[in-house]
Write an enzyme that holds these catalytic residues in place. Structure first.
Site, mmCIF file in Angstrom:
data_model
loop_
_atom_site.group_PDB
_atom_site.id
_atom_site.type_symbol
_atom_site.label_atom_id
_atom_site.label_comp_id
_atom_site.label_asym_id
_atom_site.label_seq_id
_atom_site.Cartn_x
_atom_site.Cartn_y
_atom_site.Cartn_z
ATOM 1 N N CYS A 145 10.913 29.245 -33.890
ATOM 2 C CA CYS A 145 11.702 30.009 -34.868
ATOM 3 C C CYS A 145 13.188 29.793 -34.643
ATOM 4 C CB CYS A 145 11.360 31.501 -34.804
ATOM 5 S SG CYS A 145 11.978 32.380 -33.363
ATOM 6 N N ASP A 202 14.696 31.321 -31.387
ATOM 7 C CA ASP A 202 14.408 30.526 -30.185
ATOM 8 C C ASP A 202 15.524 29.521 -29.898
ATOM 9 O OD1 ASP A 202 11.964 31.774 -29.814
ATOM 10 O OD2 ASP A 202 10.791 30.157 -30.720
ATOM 11 N N CYS A 219 7.664 34.996 -35.058
ATOM 12 C CA CYS A 219 8.333 33.699 -35.212
ATOM 13 C C CYS A 219 8.300 33.157 -36.642
ATOM 14 C CB CYS A 219 7.719 32.675 -34.270
ATOM 15 S SG CYS A 219 7.899 33.078 -32.522
#
Length: 217
Positions: free
Chosen positions: A100, A103, A163
């Site tokens: 995602c 991240d 995510c």
């Protein structure tokens, strides 16, 4: 805004503790650092890095629905991945990916390296490009880019619950349709999302994988 970011981080952390993310906090940081080398990770390597028996590690990986394995049963993805996604994450010349948008902002601090990031605007498909160091965002193009954030109640599978809804948008206006479809969602500036990612990352950095049972946090 800082208080709001802390509240979001606390809520996500509390919800993730009840599901998959909570059960693997002790594993996440060492596994992330190994995946950052750009090669599949063996169960034996994970066991060595975490101080756990190999068979115990095999059982742990079987309990994590989101972990990505190749045909040789080596780990190729868990947050940071060798499997292509829309979120390109280039480190030391290695082409990696993340699950995602958040991240990409959180991982440079956790692996201690600068990353070149490219991800499509979820609204238009046009590229959003960033350079992120462990302690700061160096550049964002376009400068108006934002990150969508959700705080789901059920985080039993972190990838599907969290995510898959965390994207880059080239501007807040491009994110409006997404916001209309996700009444509980928010969009944050890249700088604020970077701060959120660092707050969330601390909960992984502070866990000692060699201390205690793998099955307890």
């Amino acid at each position: 805004m800082k208080n709001e970011i802390k509240q979001i981080a606390t809520r996500i952390d509390q919800q993730s503790d009840q599901g998959e993310a909570g059960s693997m906090k002790w594993l996440f940081h060492p596994l992330l650092q190994m995946l950052a080398e750009g090669e599949p990770v063996t169960v034996e390597d994970i066991a060595s890095a975490t101080g756990k028996p190999v068979e115990e590690m095999r059982k742990v990986l079987q309990t994590l629905p989101s972990v990505e394995l190749n045909e040789q049963r080596r780990v190729v993805g868990f947050g940071l991945t060798l499997v292509p996604t829309p979120h390109r994450f280039k480190v030391d010349g290695k082409e990696l990916y993340t699950w995602c948008a958040l991240d990409t902002l959180m991982f440079p601090k956790l692996i201690g390296r600068k990353a070149q990031i490219e991800s499509p605007c979820h609204g238009t498909g046009k590229p959003v490009k960033l350079t992120v160091e462990p302690d700061r965002v160096i550049s964002v193009e376009p400068s108006t880019s934002v990150v969508s954030i959700v705080t789901p109640d059920d985080m039993s599978s972190i990838r599907s619950a969290f995510c898959n809804e965390v994207h880059f948008f080239s501007s807040a206006s491009e994110a409006q349709d997404w916001l209309n479809q996700h009444p509980g969602g928010k969009v944050l500036s890249v700088e604020d999302a970077f701060e959120l990612g660092n707050l969330m990352g601390k909960s992984y950095e502070e866990v000692d994988p060699t201390n205690g049972s793998c099955c307890n946090i």
